[in-house]
Design an enzyme around this catalytic site. Structure first.
Site, short mmCIF file in Angstrom:
data_model
loop_
_atom_site.label_atom_id
_atom_site.label_comp_id
_atom_site.label_asym_id
_atom_site.label_seq_id
_atom_site.Cartn_x
_atom_site.Cartn_y
_atom_site.Cartn_z
N TRP A 102 48.72 35.38 8.54
CA TRP A 102 49.15 35.97 7.26
C TRP A 102 48.15 35.68 6.16
CZ3 TRP A 102 51.93 39.98 7.63
CH2 TRP A 102 52.91 40.08 8.62
N ASP A 172 52.37 32.55 -0.73
CA ASP A 172 53.17 33.48 0.07
C ASP A 172 54.22 32.66 0.81
OD1 ASP A 172 54.32 35.16 1.91
OD2 ASP A 172 52.45 35.73 2.92
N LYS A 196 63.37 36.97 5.96
CA LYS A 196 63.34 35.75 6.76
C LYS A 196 64.41 34.76 6.30
CE LYS A 196 59.06 37.28 8.08
NZ LYS A 196 57.77 37.69 7.55
C1 LIG Z 1 56.68 38.35 7.43
C2 LIG Z 1 55.59 37.86 6.58
C3 LIG Z 1 54.80 38.72 5.80
C4 LIG Z 1 54.98 40.23 5.83
O1 LIG Z 1 56.12 40.56 5.15
P1 LIG Z 1 56.54 42.10 4.88
O2 LIG Z 1 57.72 41.90 3.99
O3 LIG Z 1 56.87 42.69 6.22
O4 LIG Z 1 55.41 42.76 4.23
C5 LIG Z 1 53.83 38.19 4.99
N1 LIG Z 1 53.62 36.86 4.95
C6 LIG Z 1 54.34 35.99 5.69
C7 LIG Z 1 54.06 34.53 5.59
C8 LIG Z 1 55.35 36.47 6.52
O5 LIG Z 1 56.07 35.60 7.25
#
Ligand SMILES: *Cc1c(COP(=O)(O)O)cnc(C)c1O
Length: 360
Positions: A102, A172, A196
């Protein structure tokens, strides 16, 4: 009805209590005669739902008054672009820490807007470690420092917030937000896709310090400018109303369970027992350095990869689903966010033991 333990990395399990409440309110939300899905986002009913959700999130994370909380769409992936578009503020360079899948996505997108300085990377250990803070080569002129506190695929997590001085720290937090208390004041901006640990897909939360808003790059589309959403209370256009409502129910559920301290204790206990079992077994392996193992996403491999499909099949029969690892790393992965009960982790360990006995 029978429900499984769902180890999906996202969209992931939601608390059963929350879904039961949503089901009971589905056709008639508290005497309004309509579903939340059918409400105008500007109605007093929905505005009360939205305000309560924001207030509860603010309380849970102890968000200081000089931060806005935005309820957006577009996923964490849109933030990979919105962060540089809004936070460069006249500068032409930003620092990124590369700890895996990511981080790399965020870096690739930022390169469209600025010079990216990779201040540290754990690529040399195949992303099974976190580069020690004293090895980072931060650029004092960087507009911000971006990192990924929990790498959802590699299963690597920062257990401390890195000190980056006065440069705004951007995180993030998609797969770790609300798993434990955090000091929001240490960050310039936090973002997270909801699917999540917050609620249903379609909602993206951004927590941003006031002084970082208002200097977007020239040409930034209205919808990609934080100022637009900050000024409009996230109602410049139609927000993801139903996801916002469910997120609000999740925040209430976390408060009932004792808040983020209680979540942290539970998450730590769940993760530690699964790691302890994996480490004591010669059949299963987790490659991540013990100092930076994730509480949320636990990848593991079997001694013989030819057994993978049999493992997944039999796990499914035992009511344990979505354990297949990400296509980029293979093996297995158990995602055990807030909504995964401790009994789910116990059931997984029991299953792993019996599988090891049969095939180990
Ligand atoms: C799942 C995830 C993403 C992507 O998220 P979307 O909402 O599908 O764009 C980005 N960063 C991390 C750390 C993730 O776990």
């Amino acid at each position: 009805m029978s429900r499984v333990y769902n180890f999906s990395a996202g969209p992931a399990m939601l608390p059963e209590e929350v879904m039961k409440q949503a089901a009971s309110e589905m056709l008639d939300w508290r005497g309004s005669g309509m579903s939340v899905m059918e409400m105008s986002h500007r109605s007093k009913e929905f505005v009360s739902i939205a305000e309560k959700a924001e207030a509860d999130l603010r309380e849970l994370l102890e968000v200081p008054d000089n931060y806005k909380i935005l309820f957006l769409q577009g996923g964490a992936s849109s933030q990979f672009a919105m962060v540089p578009m809004n936070l460069l503020r006249g500068k032409d360079t930003a620092d990124y820490i590369n700890t895996g899948y990511w981080s790399k996505k965020a870096i690739a997108e930022a390169k469209r807007f600025c010079n990216v300085n990779i201040a540290a990377t754990s690529e040399d250990t195949n992303f099974t470690t976190i580069p020690p803070r004293d090895s980072w080569t931060l650029n004092p002129d960087a507009a911000y420092v971006h990192y990924t506190p929990n790498e959802t695929i590699g299963g690597v997590e920062f257990h401390e917030i890195p000190d980056v001085g006065d440069v705004p720290l951007v995180a993030d937090m998609s797969s770790t937000i609300l798993s434990r208390p955090i000091d929001v004041s240490k960050f310039g901006l936090i973002y997270a896709g909801a699917q999540k640990n917050i609620g249903p897909a379609g909602l993206t939360i951004v927590i941003v310090r006031d002084d970082l808003i208002g200097e977007a790059l020239p040409g930034t589309p209205t919808m990609f400018n934080y100022e637009t959403h900050a000024k409009a209370g996230s109602m410049y256009n139609t927000p993801p109303t139903y996801s916002w409502y469910i997120a609000g129910l999740v925040f209430e559920w976390i408060k009932r369970k004792g808040g983020l301290k209680a979540m942290a204790e539970l998450n730590k206990r769940k993760a530690e027992k699964l790691y302890a079992y994996i480490d004591n077994s010669d059949f299963y392996n987790n490659p991540v350095d013990p100092s930076c193992r994730s509480w949320m996403n636990i990848p593991f491999t079997l001694a013989n990869p030819e057994l993978d499909s049999r493992f997944l099949e039999q796990a499914k029969e035992a009511g344990l689903v979505n354990l297949k690892g990400h296509r980029s790393v293979g093996g297995m992965r158990a995602s055990i966010y807030n909504a995964m009960p401790e009994e789910g982790v116990d059931a997984l360990i029991e299953f792993m033991k019996s599988f090891e006995q049969k095939y180990g």
